[in-house]
Design a protein around this motif. Structure first.
Motif, PDB file in Angstrom:
ATOM      1  N   PRO A 181       0.808  -1.227   0.000  1.00 49.38           N
ATOM      2  CA  PRO A 181       0.000   0.000   0.000  1.00 49.38           C
ATOM      3  C   PRO A 181       0.838   1.272   0.000  1.00 49.38           C
ATOM      4  N   TYR A 182       2.136   1.158   0.272  1.00 50.49           N
ATOM      5  CA  TYR A 182       2.991   2.331   0.334  1.00 50.49           C
ATOM      6  C   TYR A 182       3.588   2.687  -1.023  1.00 50.49           C
ATOM      7  N   LEU A 183       3.319   1.892  -2.055  1.00 48.14           N
ATOM      8  CA  LEU A 183       3.849   2.164  -3.391  1.00 48.14           C
ATOM      9  C   LEU A 183       2.806   2.913  -4.221  1.00 48.14           C
ATOM     10  N   LEU A 184       3.154   4.100  -4.669  1.00 52.11           N
ATOM     11  CA  LEU A 184       2.236   4.849  -5.518  1.00 52.11           C
ATOM     12  C   LEU A 184       2.169   4.237  -6.912  1.00 52.11           C
ATOM     13  N   PRO A 242      11.851   1.162  -6.045  1.00 53.69           N
ATOM     14  CA  PRO A 242      12.464   2.439  -5.666  1.00 53.69           C
ATOM     15  C   PRO A 242      13.974   2.439  -5.905  1.00 53.69           C
ATOM     16  N   THR A 243      14.488   3.596  -6.240  1.00 57.86           N
ATOM     17  CA  THR A 243      15.920   3.726  -6.548  1.00 57.86           C
ATOM     18  C   THR A 243      16.788   3.289  -5.382  1.00 57.86           C
ATOM     19  N   ILE A 244      16.377   3.606  -4.169  1.00 54.53           N
ATOM     20  CA  ILE A 244      17.180   3.238  -2.999  1.00 54.53           C
ATOM     21  C   ILE A 244      17.277   1.719  -2.867  1.00 54.53           C
ATOM     22  N   TYR A 245      16.221   1.006  -3.268  1.00 55.87           N
ATOM     23  CA  TYR A 245      16.260  -0.453  -3.247  1.00 55.87           C
ATOM     24  C   TYR A 245      17.273  -0.971  -4.261  1.00 55.87           C
TER      25      TYR A 245
END
Length: 266
Positions: free
Chosen positions: A43-46, A51-54
């Motif tokens: 639910p936290y992914l728009l 994500p780049t940090i991942y």
């Protein structure tokens, strides 16, 4: 939605609007992520993206793994001829990760459930090794058909069908769907490792593949977890093709003797 101090909130959801009773209804001020599902519980992914940090963290992990394998005495260049072992390792760990998620969905996310999955994986590997050790001949084509057949069944059976079963039936179905591909894959792996001219390099390639497979888990942020089985199947297919070019065709039979191994084409 009930608001608290320091921007804390409790989000309440129901099957129908009548199930909800809140003094205030939250209104979005911008784009809202899609509702989480069992297959895509983020639910936290728009947007469906990694994500780049991942990506940076995963790249660093793979780099450290590469250096660690080299420091352990494995020449990275010598692992290039064991592309099939690399792909087998990547597919195996990705499949194991998918099984952990599956069992968490079926029985809850607890340490006991995770421990049972790892125990089941290790038991499947041990069973495959022992079965292969007692077989004098194996038909690689049959093993590959068993592997892809079990993966197809695991992909086609919807999680809702397993969840609808009583506890005993759900456990039996989850075990069959999760561990049958692992058992078949390790029959292939055991036979391939026994044929390796340089077992150290072969195992090093397999280890590098396993860490890569762990990183591929994050593809689920884009595809959902069920689709990971398609990635697993693609990796195993690549491994089977690589074995053919390594002199182990899909129709090959291996005769295993006490002190030697002879590969015979059929």
């Amino acid at each position: 939605m009930t608001t608290f101090k320091r921007n804390a909130a409790v989000l309440v959801a129901g099957m129908t609007p009548a199930d909800q009773s809140c003094k205030q209804t939250w209104q979005p001020s911008g784009p809202v992520p899609a509702a989480a599902t069992d297959d895509h519980p983020f639910p936290y992914l728009l947007h469906r993206t990694i994500p780049t940090i991942y990506l940076g963290a995963l790249g660093a992990i793979l780099l450290v793994t590469l250096l660690s394998v080299r420091l352990a005495g494995v020449r990275i260049r010598s692992t290039f001829r064991y592309v099939d072992m690399f792909l087998l390792g990547a597919a195996f760990l990705l499949l194991e990760t998918k099984n952990v998620i599956g069992f968490a969905l079926y029985f809850g996310t607890t340490w006991l459930v995770n421990a049972l999955v790892f125990f089941g994986v290790l038991l499947s590997v041990l069973a495959a090794v022992e079965v292969r050790r007692r077989l004098r001949r194996v038909n690689m084509l049959v093993l590959q058909l068993m592997l892809f057949g079990s993966l197809a069944v695991a992909f086609l059976v919807p999680p809702q069908a397993v969840l609808s079963l009583p506890t005993v039936g759900r456990l039996a179905a989850a075990i069959a769907l999760a561990f049958a591909p692992i058992f078949c894959a390790n029959l292939i792996f055991s036979d391939r490792l026994a044929q390796a001219a340089d077992p150290t390099s072969a195992f090093g390639a397999n280890l590098l593949g396993a860490l890569t497979g762990g990183a591929l888990e994050y593809l689920a942020l884009m595809t959902g977890y069920q689709a990971l089985l398609l990635v697993v199947a693609a990796l195993y297919l690549g491994a089977c093709i690589a074995m053919r070019y390594a002199g182990r065709g899909p129709g090959g039979q291996t005769t295993r003797m006490p002190d030697e191994t002879v590969s015979v084409k059929t």
